[in-house]
Design an enzyme around this catalytic site. Structure first.
Site, PDB file in Angstrom:
ATOM      1  N   SER A 555      13.488 107.425 102.428  1.00 44.89           N
ATOM      2  CA  SER A 555      12.383 108.375 102.309  1.00 44.89           C
ATOM      3  C   SER A 555      12.903 109.795 102.493  1.00 44.89           C
ATOM      4  O   SER A 555      13.927 110.014 103.171  1.00 44.89           O
ATOM      5  CB  SER A 555      11.312 108.079 103.362  1.00 44.89           C
ATOM      6  OG  SER A 555      10.352 109.129 103.418  1.00 44.89           O
ATOM      7  N   TYR A 568       7.909 106.184 111.974  1.00 45.83           N
ATOM      8  CA  TYR A 568       8.247 105.998 110.559  1.00 45.83           C
ATOM      9  C   TYR A 568       9.524 106.756 110.197  1.00 45.83           C
ATOM     10  O   TYR A 568      10.465 106.204 109.629  1.00 45.83           O
ATOM     11  CB  TYR A 568       7.078 106.461 109.692  1.00 45.83           C
ATOM     12  CG  TYR A 568       7.340 106.390 108.206  1.00 45.83           C
ATOM     13  CD1 TYR A 568       7.210 105.186 107.517  1.00 45.83           C
ATOM     14  CD2 TYR A 568       7.722 107.525 107.483  1.00 45.83           C
ATOM     15  CE1 TYR A 568       7.446 105.119 106.150  1.00 45.83           C
ATOM     16  CE2 TYR A 568       7.955 107.468 106.123  1.00 45.83           C
ATOM     17  CZ  TYR A 568       7.820 106.261 105.456  1.00 45.83           C
ATOM     18  OH  TYR A 568       8.057 106.192 104.118  1.00 45.83           O
TER      19      TYR A 568
END
Length: 678
Positions: A555, A568
């Site tokens: 990500s 996350y």
């Protein structure tokens, strides 16, 4: 509108081809003669409709028929230059085509055109080939069928065989067909119904004779220690052996595999005569063109250790390659095509089953089906006589036939990922589904792995049949579940080449609101899950010795510090560094490890739909439905990122263009300056 005669032929072909007792996949051909109106003259013209080269009777459609003018087809007899030049007649078929001619005429076209019957079937039934490969096949033919079926000694398919069978038909008006020595059967009739009935009568009569008069155990007794292992143990052993076997079978070029533990295979491998009979090889051209002249068979009992079996397979593979090279050298001439590879296409492991190989899954599966046919043929022939396949010289003449080589050269160029086996986690939706879809479109076999088995199977079904994709359950946080999913992959397709660590979830919370359970969940699924998948897959990749790719869908957040996503972003950073670590460790095995850093993939995303989108929208003070555009507006390119963009990056990273790239992270974020890699 389909001509009624052609329609009748298609229906008959589909019925015959639907039953494996009549013929195997893509085996045999059928034809019909009738009239149509010549669009140029407006006059009736006699035509021959015949299944074209490479088609399958069970799925035959009008587009699979070659259409020739019968008068021109029969006129070829007058220009036939003789047996030494019979291959030239195949090119002459092009001058007999009606209009565009439909599918390419096969080598058996002469048989159908020259035999004086309105409808002709040429089939490869196990029962018929059993008689055709029996040492006393001619005598058996008379005993079983009387004068209704005539024995034709082995002759390579071609124009001369067509003349021979036409002569048999003319000289034996009472006959309804022939047994073709070493090959199969041909039958005919004045109507489509009569031809089909005659074909079925020959097949059923041969089968009934074998059942009534055949010895009960033509393969001999059971070899102690070679019996089938219990099912669970058998499949575990198959999964342990599969990667190495696939690597051996792919020494010359990458192959996809198929595994079967069908009872007929296990019983054959347990028998005393299996090694002796396997060494004789197959006989019917359709068989050995797909299985090679003979299989490779492990000569250790099922009770041997995995380590001993793996070591012995390596030794036997060297012997097999040397034997095949000797076979090629013994029969090749200056005009022969180059050797097409010396690796086995059929590998037999007593107590475990059969591994078959091909350029794609369908070809691999069909090769296995053909070897099952060969086992049935050997059983039938040995039960009433002695199995006597055609000679190696004749096999070579067909395997390296110039016409077969030309057929291979006409095949379309393979797609970039053909022969590759991809395992994609979290692939039932969103980015994972887009990746699986793209890889399948590029020719890969795909395993859709997801926590939800039903969704995984549904997504796999959208990609095509099980020759293209399968769905498996995979809780990536559970080591046993991950290993089971990898085992399912190697059993389905022979091995594994390409792993995409995509499974994930996200909780959008501030530091103070993030619980220990939140932290553990995020890290279990993505950091630990990626580690477990990479570890299980790497073992198979290393055993294959074929290189491979591991892709991490990380990500932008792995390098960008945003608010309210401590768990996350931290786990994404973990994944990002796994890429670097594994690139270094697995490089010596030819395995490339790369990552992709997407951002703002809202459309179709399971993560965003599960609450992450609402949380991020609240964090940024926008409506959830506007979140995708919000992410786009803050990028340099001002373009929304969708799952297919990430799939494109996976395609490029795992394709031939970046074969020297490893340890790389590719941003797919439309340009987020704060996440630029430095």
């Amino acid at each position: 509108m389909t001509n009624p005669t052609a329609a009748e032929l298609i229906a008959r072909s589909n019925r015959l081809g639907a039953d494996p007792k009549n013929t195997n996949y893509a085996g045999g051909n059928t034809s019909a003669k009738g009239t149509a109106t010549d669009p140029v003259t407006g006059e009736p013209v006699e035509l021959l409709w015949v299944k074209g080269s490479g088609g399958d009777l069970g799925t035959l459609t009008e587009s699979g028929l070659a259409v020739l003018r019968l008068d021109r087809m029969r006129a070829l007899v007058d220009v036939y230059p003789g047996l030494d030049r019979e291959d030239e007649m195949v090119a002459a078929f092009d001058y007999c085509l009606h209009g565009k001619g439909g599918a390419a005429p096969s080598i058996d076209t002469a048989m159908h055109g020259l035999v004086d019957a309105a409808h002709v079937d040429h089939l490869h039934p196990d029962s018929g080939i059993a008689i055709a490969t029996a040492a006393d096949g001619e005598e058996l033919t008379g005993k079983i069928f009387g004068d209704k079926v005539v024995w034709v000694p082995w002759r390579r398919p071609g124009f001369q065989l067509g003349l021979d069978i036409a002569g048999v038909k003319a000289a034996n008006p009472q006959a309804i067909g022939t047994i073709l020595g070493g090959h199969g059967i041909t039958a005919w009739g004045d109507t489509s119904e009569e031809a089909e009935a005659n074909s079925r009568w020959i097949i059923d009569t041969a089968a009934a004779y074998l059942a009534e008069h055949g010895a009960a155990d033509p393969f001999g007794g059971v070899r102690a220690g070679f019996e089938a292992l219990p099912e669970e143990e058998r499949r575990a052993r198959a999964a342990a052996l599969a990667p190495t076997i696939r690597g051996l079978a792919s020494t010359d070029k990458p192959m996809v595999g198929h595994y079967t533990d069908a009872e007929v295979v296990l019983d054959f491998l347990a028998s005393e005569r299996a090694p002796e009979l396997a060494a004789l090889g197959t006989s019917c051209p359709d068989h050995f063109l797909r299985t090679k002249v003979k299989p490779m068979i492990l000569d250790l009992p099922a009770t041997a250790s995995v380590e001993d079996q793996l070591a012995r397979l390596q030794e036997l593979h060297e012997v097999y390659r040397a034997d095949y090279q000797a076979y090629y050298d013994a029969h090749a001439t200056a005009e022969s095509p180059a050797i097409r590879g010396a690796d086995p296409l059929i590998v037999l492991v007593p107590g475990v089953g059969m591994f078959s190989f091909g350029a794609n899954k369908q070809t691999a599966r069909v090769a296995g089906e053909f070897y099952v046919n060969a086992i049935n043929v050997m059983h039938g022939a040995e039960s009433v006589s002695t199995y006597t396949p055609i000679s190696d010289a004749e096999k070579f003449a067909i395997e390296y036939w110039a016409l077969e080589e030309a057929k291979l050269q006409r095949m379309p160029k393979p797609k970039t990922h053909q022969g590759r086996i991809a395992f994609v986690t979290g692939a039932a939706s969103g980015i994972g589904k887009a990746i699986a879809t793209r890889l399948a479109a590029e020719g890969a076999c795909v395993v859709v792995a997801d926590l939800d088995l039903a969704k995984a199977q549904a997504s796999a079904a959208e990609l095509g049949g099980t020759d293209v994709a399968i769905g498996v359950a995979a809780n990536v946080a559970d080591a046993a579940g991950v290993q089971a999913a990898i085992d399912a992959t190697v059993l389905a397709f022979g091995g594994i080449d390409l792993v995409v660590n995509n499974a994930g979830l996200s909780l959008s919370k501030s530091l103070l609101d993030t619980t220990e359970a939140d932290w553990d969940l995020q890290h279990d699924v993505m950091a630990k899950g990626s580690f477990l998948v990479a570890k299980a897959a790497a073992k198979a990749l290393i055993e294959q010795q074929m290189g491979g790719d591991v892709i991490y869908i990380s990500s932008k957040n792995s390098v960008f510090a945003g608010p309210n996503n401590i768990a996350y972003s931290a786990t994404k950073a973990d994944q990002a560094h796994q890429v670097r670590l594994l690139a270094v460790e697995l490089g010596e095995h030819g395995v490339r490890v790369n990552g992709i850093n997407p951002d703002g993939v809202v459309r179709g995303s399971g993560i965003f739909a599960a609450g992450w989108g609402a949380n991020r929208a609240a964090t940024y003070g926008v409506k959830e439905e506007d979140l995708g555009q919000f992410y786009a507006n803050r990028t340099i390119l001002k373009r929304e990122v969708v799952p297919e963009n990430v799939a494109d990056a996976v395609y490029v990273l795992t394709g031939p263009e970046l074969s020297r790239t490893t340890g790389l992270h590719i941003p797919v974020d439309s340009g987020v300056a704060a996440a630029f890699l430095r």
